[in-house]
Structure formats: structure tokens, C-alpha cells
Design a protein around this motif. Structure first.
Motif, PDB file in Angstrom:
ATOM      1  N   GLY A   9       0.824  -1.203   0.000  1.00 60.05           N
ATOM      2  CA  GLY A   9       0.000   0.000   0.000  1.00 60.05           C
ATOM      3  C   GLY A   9       0.850   1.241   0.000  1.00 60.05           C
ATOM      4  N   LEU A  10       0.181   2.352   0.269  1.00 59.22           N
ATOM      5  CA  LEU A  10       0.838   3.661   0.325  1.00 59.22           C
ATOM      6  C   LEU A  10       1.005   4.057   1.784  1.00 59.22           C
ATOM      7  CD1 LEU A  10       1.800   6.311  -0.989  1.00 59.22           C
ATOM      8  CD2 LEU A  10      -0.602   7.059  -0.967  1.00 59.22           C
ATOM      9  N   VAL A  11       2.220   4.452   2.144  1.00 55.24           N
ATOM     10  CA  VAL A  11       2.503   4.831   3.525  1.00 55.24           C
ATOM     11  C   VAL A  11       3.475   6.007   3.515  1.00 55.24           C
ATOM     12  CG1 VAL A  11       4.417   3.191   3.739  1.00 55.24           C
ATOM     13  CG2 VAL A  11       3.174   3.929   5.795  1.00 55.24           C
ATOM     14  N   GLN A  12       3.397   6.826   4.530  1.00 53.67           N
ATOM     15  CA  GLN A  12       4.329   7.949   4.645  1.00 53.67           C
ATOM     16  C   GLN A  12       5.675   7.476   5.175  1.00 53.67           C
ATOM     17  OE1 GLN A  12       2.376  10.958   7.059  1.00 53.67           O
ATOM     18  NE2 GLN A  12       1.628  11.999   5.223  1.00 53.67           N
ATOM     19  N   ALA A  13       6.697   8.206   4.837  1.00 57.67           N
ATOM     20  CA  ALA A  13       8.028   7.894   5.350  1.00 57.67           C
ATOM     21  C   ALA A  13       7.985   7.831   6.875  1.00 57.67           C
ATOM     22  CB  ALA A  13       9.032   8.939   4.901  1.00 57.67           C
ATOM     23  N   GLY A  14       8.659   6.829   7.416  1.00 56.35           N
ATOM     24  CA  GLY A  14       8.648   6.606   8.854  1.00 56.35           C
ATOM     25  C   GLY A  14       7.573   5.652   9.317  1.00 56.35           C
TER      26      GLY A  14
END
Length: 115
Positions: A9-14
């Protein structure tokens, strides 16, 4: 052996993601499980691997300390827990198993890490 991968999926850095891969045969009949990834324009690389019995796991230097490969025999599933994700982790991730009958790959699952 057929492999069904999921969890991308799509995830933010960190952030974190956990990929799952369910083989059609018992993990107890599998010798080695592994995860690979392929980023656009790059070759497929091995990210993590482990024997199903004994010995140490392998991790690419780029993911050491952030990714963990594991299996759950009760659920007959192998996992890749990914933490502290970076934009450079963006790729299609593939699971692979090596069994007495051969070498099998799952379909890829896309992981996208935004900065």
C-alpha cells in the motif's frame, strides 16, 4: 506451490507495513522463505530470507534493523514486517519459497513510501 502475497500500500516515510504471503502448501514442507523487491528501472534484489528450521535470517544491508522476516506455522503464512520506511523502499515486493519440489514466486505487491 502457489503463493498469495498481500499487505502492500501507500505509507508515509517513517511508517510501517506488514506484508503477508500464504503458500498453498504447508510451511513445514518448505525449506527457505524469502522476500525480494524490484524498484522501477532496477534489478530485483533479495531483501530478507530465512530457513524454516534453524540458522540465522539474512537481511540486505539497506533494511537491517528495520525489516523482519518471520513465519507463523499455525497460520501457514510468512511475513515481512517493515518499519521506519523510506521513500527508497518503494518497490514491488515478491515472496519466494524454496521447497523440495522447486522454487516458487508469488505475484508482487506494491509498496509506495511517500516523503
Amino acid at each position: 506451490v502457489q503463493l498469495q502475497a498481500s499487505g502492500g500500500g501507500l505509507v508515509q516515510a517513517g511508517g510501517s507495513l506488514r506484508l503477508s504471503c500464504a503458500p498453498s502448501e504447508s510451511i513445514s514442507s518448505i525449506n527457505i522463505v524469502a522476500w525480494y523487491r524490484q524498484a522501477p528501472g532496477k534489478e530485483r534484489e533479495r531483501v530478507a530470507a530465512m530457513p524454516t528450521v534453524g540458522r540465522q535470517s539474512y537481511y540486505a544491508d539497506s533494511v537491517k534493523g528495520r525489516f523482519t522476516i518471520s513465519t507463523d506455522n499455525a497460520k501457514n503464512t510468512l511475513y515481512l514486517q517493515m518499519s521506519s520506511l523510506k521513500p527508497e523502499d518503494t518497490a514491488v515486493y515478491y515472496c519466494r519459497v524454496v521447497a523440495a519440489g522447486g522454487d516458487y514466486w508469488g505475484q508482487g505487491t506494491q509498496v509506495t513510501v511517500s516523503s
